[in-house]
Design an enzyme around this catalytic site. Sequence first.
Site, PDB file in Angstrom:
ATOM      1  N   ASP A  12      -0.471   0.839   2.953  1.00 11.92           N
ATOM      2  CA  ASP A  12       0.740   1.254   2.233  1.00 11.92           C
ATOM      3  C   ASP A  12       0.363   1.978   0.949  1.00 11.92           C
ATOM      4  O   ASP A  12      -0.770   1.861   0.466  1.00 11.92           O
ATOM      5  CB  ASP A  12       1.596   0.023   1.889  1.00 11.92           C
ATOM      6  CG  ASP A  12       2.897   0.409   1.205  1.00 11.92           C
ATOM      7  OD1 ASP A  12       3.552   1.355   1.678  1.00 11.92           O
ATOM      8  OD2 ASP A  12       3.250  -0.208   0.186  1.00 11.92           O
ATOM      9  N   SER A  13       1.333   2.689   0.382  1.00 10.39           N
ATOM     10  CA  SER A  13       1.106   3.355  -0.895  1.00 10.39           C
ATOM     11  C   SER A  13       0.895   2.339  -2.021  1.00 10.39           C
ATOM     12  O   SER A  13       0.376   2.694  -3.067  1.00 10.39           O
ATOM     13  CB  SER A  13       2.306   4.244  -1.226  1.00 10.39           C
ATOM     14  OG  SER A  13       3.489   3.468  -1.223  1.00 10.39           O
ATOM     15  N   HIS A 191      10.154  -1.178   0.445  1.00 15.26           N
ATOM     16  CA  HIS A 191      10.735  -2.066  -0.576  1.00 15.26           C
ATOM     17  C   HIS A 191      12.128  -2.589  -0.216  1.00 15.26           C
ATOM     18  O   HIS A 191      12.572  -3.594  -0.751  1.00 15.26           O
ATOM     19  CB  HIS A 191      10.854  -1.323  -1.905  1.00 15.26           C
ATOM     20  CG  HIS A 191       9.545  -1.015  -2.556  1.00 15.26           C
ATOM     21  ND1 HIS A 191       8.562  -0.270  -1.943  1.00 15.26           N
ATOM     22  CD2 HIS A 191       9.052  -1.358  -3.769  1.00 15.26           C
ATOM     23  CE1 HIS A 191       7.529  -0.160  -2.765  1.00 15.26           C
ATOM     24  NE2 HIS A 191       7.805  -0.808  -3.878  1.00 15.26           N
TER      25      HIS A 191
HETATM   26  N1  DGL Z   1       5.880   2.702   0.508  1.00 16.54           N
HETATM   27  C1  DGL Z   1       6.828   3.741   0.201  1.00 16.54           C
HETATM   28  C2  DGL Z   1       7.706   4.001   1.416  1.00 16.54           C
HETATM   29  O1  DGL Z   1       7.903   3.164   2.264  1.00 16.54           O
HETATM   30  C3  DGL Z   1       7.668   3.432  -1.019  1.00 16.54           C
HETATM   31  C4  DGL Z   1       6.898   3.472  -2.308  1.00 16.54           C
HETATM   32  C5  DGL Z   1       6.366   4.840  -2.629  1.00 16.54           C
HETATM   33  O2  DGL Z   1       7.155   5.756  -2.909  1.00 16.54           O
HETATM   34  O3  DGL Z   1       5.151   4.987  -2.588  1.00 16.54           O
HETATM   35  O4  DGL Z   1       8.228   5.090   1.547  1.00 16.54           O
END
Ligand code: DGL
Length: 269
Positions: A12-13, A191
């Site tokens: 994940d980011s 999120h």
């Molecule tokens: N993990 C990102 C998503 O699901 C959300 C957080 C980000 O913008 O990095 O799009």
Amino acid sequence: VSAAEDAIAVFDSGIGGLTVLSSLARGFPQENFVYLGDTARLPYGDKSPATILKYVQQNVRFLKTLSLKAVIIACNSASSVVLEQTRLDGLPLFNVIEPGAALAWQSSTNKRIAVMGTQATIRQGAYTTKLKAQAAALGQDVHVEAIACPLLVPLVEQGWFEDPITNLVLYRYLHSLRQLDIDTLIMGCTHYPLLKAAIGRVVGAGVTLVHSGEAMVRTLKNADLAWRPPASPPRRLRLLTTDLSPQFHKLAQHILHGLEFGGAECVEI
Ligand code: DGL
């Protein structure tokens, strides 16, 4: 290490992908997981596709140094830019878009579906493309309402899951869905499941909320991976991040409650 002992990577980011890890770790209680959150470069959701792709490739190059049997891209913004890629150097690669779109299609009776996500996810239009392809394959119609909700990620990272400000922001983004006869809403960002109760209050109890983690569990149950046998020694949940943040630890405690996991290790990508 045999393939059955290898871990499933969840990328994940940053922090939010722990919602996907949480579903997977509970859905596959004997599997080893390694989570990589690119907290040093979060957020991805406001970056261009070229930049997101570059970050994903760098992270995946790092993941390939670990002993893995599959890679799951939990981040919707990242999934949107690697949509058609299903293998990675022989390893199965999964993104959250297809499972989420498939579950939404199944859940919807009137085929009027909404998707909420980051700017990057909504701009790429991946959920809309998948839902329209599904409808076309069956000779049916689908109406897709796509809504970018960029203010929600920071609110969740503050831990404001139940807060008047979050409720107000959600109302601003989602209240129009009430008039559109939508019966299914894809929470198309890592999120948003943390806001499920608040989202449900705005859109109404008649709308099914699709959670990427739950959709991914269904997809993975049908995947041909070398599963660890039920009597295996306890599995391991390993957390890696590219930056050390106290927020990560706090949200990990909240999201992974009830699961055994080690402290986050910081890695250089
Ligand atoms: N993990 C990102 C998503 O699901 C959300 C957080 C980000 O913008 O990095 O799009």
